[in-house]
Design an enzyme around this catalytic site. Sequence first.
Site, PDB file in Angstrom:
ATOM      1  N   HIS A  31      46.699  18.794  75.695  1.00  0.00           N
ATOM      2  CA  HIS A  31      47.587  19.501  76.615  1.00  0.00           C
ATOM      3  C   HIS A  31      46.951  20.414  77.643  1.00  0.00           C
ATOM      4  CE1 HIS A  31      50.979  17.895  74.484  1.00  0.00           C
ATOM      5  NE2 HIS A  31      50.590  18.427  73.336  1.00  0.00           N
ATOM      6  N   LYS A  63      51.779   6.665  74.385  1.00  0.00           N
ATOM      7  CA  LYS A  63      52.590   7.854  74.113  1.00  0.00           C
ATOM      8  C   LYS A  63      53.622   7.967  75.230  1.00  0.00           C
ATOM      9  CE  LYS A  63      52.207  12.727  72.977  1.00  0.00           C
ATOM     10  NZ  LYS A  63      51.493  13.986  73.159  1.00  0.00           N
ATOM     11  N   HIS A 134      51.135  23.606  69.128  1.00  0.00           N
ATOM     12  CA  HIS A 134      52.179  22.620  69.437  1.00  0.00           C
ATOM     13  C   HIS A 134      52.823  22.983  70.762  1.00  0.00           C
ATOM     14  CE1 HIS A 134      55.641  19.955  68.704  1.00  0.00           C
ATOM     15  NE2 HIS A 134      56.428  20.964  69.028  1.00  0.00           N
TER      16      HIS A 134
END
Lengths: 143, 498
Positions: A31, A63, A134
């Site tokens: 990310h 993904k 996350h």
Amino acid sequence: MAGWVLCVTLVLAALAGVEGESRYEKFLRQHVDYPRTSTLAAHRYCETMLARRQVTAQGRPCKPSNTFVHAPAQDLVAACSREPDASGFQSTPTAMGITACRLRGGDTRPPCAYRARQVQHHVRVACRDGLPVHLAGTYAPPQ
Amino acid sequence: MRVRAPCVRQQRLRGNGSREAPALPSSLPGRHREQGLISTVKMELDIQCEEMSPSRWAELLTTMKSCKTIRLDDCNLSSSNCEDLSSIINTNPSLTELKLNNNELGDAGVEYLCKGLLMPSCSLQKLWLQNCNLTSASCETLRSVLSAQPSLTELHVGDNRLGTAGVKVLCQGMMNPSCKLQKLQLEYCELTADIVEALNAALQSKPTLKELSLSNNTLGDTAVKQLCRGLVEASCNLELLHLENCGITSDSCRDISTVLSNKSSLMDLSVGDNKIGDSGLALLCQGLMHPNCKIQKLWLWDCDLTSASCKDLSRLISTKETLKEISLIDNNLRDSGMEMLCQALKDPKSKLQELWVRECGLTTACCKVVSSALSTNKHLKVLHMGENKLGDAGVELLCEGLLHPNCNIQSLWLGNCDLTAACCATLATVMTTKQCLTELDLSYNPLEDEGIRKICEALRNPSCNVQQLILYDILWSAEVDDELRALEDSKPEVKIIS
């Protein structure tokens, strides 16, 4: 200088390899792209980054979506000291540059083709032990 | 300033036994990893995302001398590497496949490569040069390769700024009778409507051509109509035609329909990412329903279709026995549309194996009918329903159908469907009951530790045959993380992808 050190840190974090990487390292790998990598073909940012970060690979299904944040890792770590919301997630105080990659409707089998959307959004993260692990989503700054 | 992203990737050196040798990345400058070489004849070299130090490159060159296929994707290769590759091509008569995508080879690099490719000793069949920073200047050299090498059957040059002028030159090469090209990929080549005349001329001369991809070039309706007329006239037996994001509207659909009803060879058509709308789809269906049409794979993703298209689509699914795979991703079909499709799936004449309805505006409300279809239909193997608000209640209903002995679903995709731990017990039952189920996607659903643990328990069960469990972007605890890793270690045939 700080940027270079951070870059090396990210490189080292990435080089810990997919085997035995911590959840924070995985978060950075999937990310965080800072400074934003410039690709030869602008429309291939997502394909290039997702392949280099081993999110897409031969034998792995594509993904469907992935967000890259173009801010120093420390800015996301800083979000972890903020007040969590009702869902237990924490948001960055300011909006940051992000690229939202969305799979173009073809296939979940490689080669994976993506659409990139660049916006300035707040980033929501879940933190464990003071580190983001996350990415819970992003949202536009309230008007 | 161009920043090269650090790489984390795999490198595989496979002998005939296809044994993978995972390697540590070596992209830090000054640091490289010595690799033991497997010395066998007929090797496949497959490297993605690796920066080559000079000694590493020298090592690989030795390996490449006896490779049958070489893939060096995103390895920071440049024109100087191409000089070396050229002599490899020259001295390795068993090389059939060369993939150099995502390296800035430039026109100079291709110039070098083609020197080797033009040698009579070269019998290369497949050449991939996608995103290699080529311009129209490369096309003259590529033209001579096309004219001189009858062994070349595949050319993939997408993502290069070849332009209409450049590709016109390629087409000239194709006209040469020595050219036996079967597959041509020209995605994102900055082509315009003007290219069609040259393409049609090339198609006329090339009965060997089986696959043509022109996706992501702003062709427009006039050009696409002209192309269709050319395709109908050509003696080629085109099997695959991809025209995604080509600026097609319903205006072109009558002509595309004519191709469908004339070319029985056409098995794979994609017009995804074109705003053809319901009226366009209705026109396409005329050709699709024609007895001459033997379509197998049909991609209509993001085509501005609504539930109004589903009547025609249902008729297609229940009548066209050749139709194996249909993608309707990102069309607002809604529950009413899905219900019509499900009626078609219940028809015994339907031989559809793969249905992709990701992001189609579906909700819990359609799940009962889907379940009913699943308990009747024996042919459907792959079902993509992600990005629809199915919810736990919806998935519980789906599972009823999945559990029916008639159901043979192998691959089920339920990413981002608003699922929680509540539906995981039932999903676990499906996993341990249906031996046919080998792939399951539950990405982006807030399953939490409780849900993931139930799924893990099912995976551990010896009667569970799931080989690929996809869990992208789900938050779980460190303990569950360890549990997942331990599970993968104890059951090596299972891959947990996150």
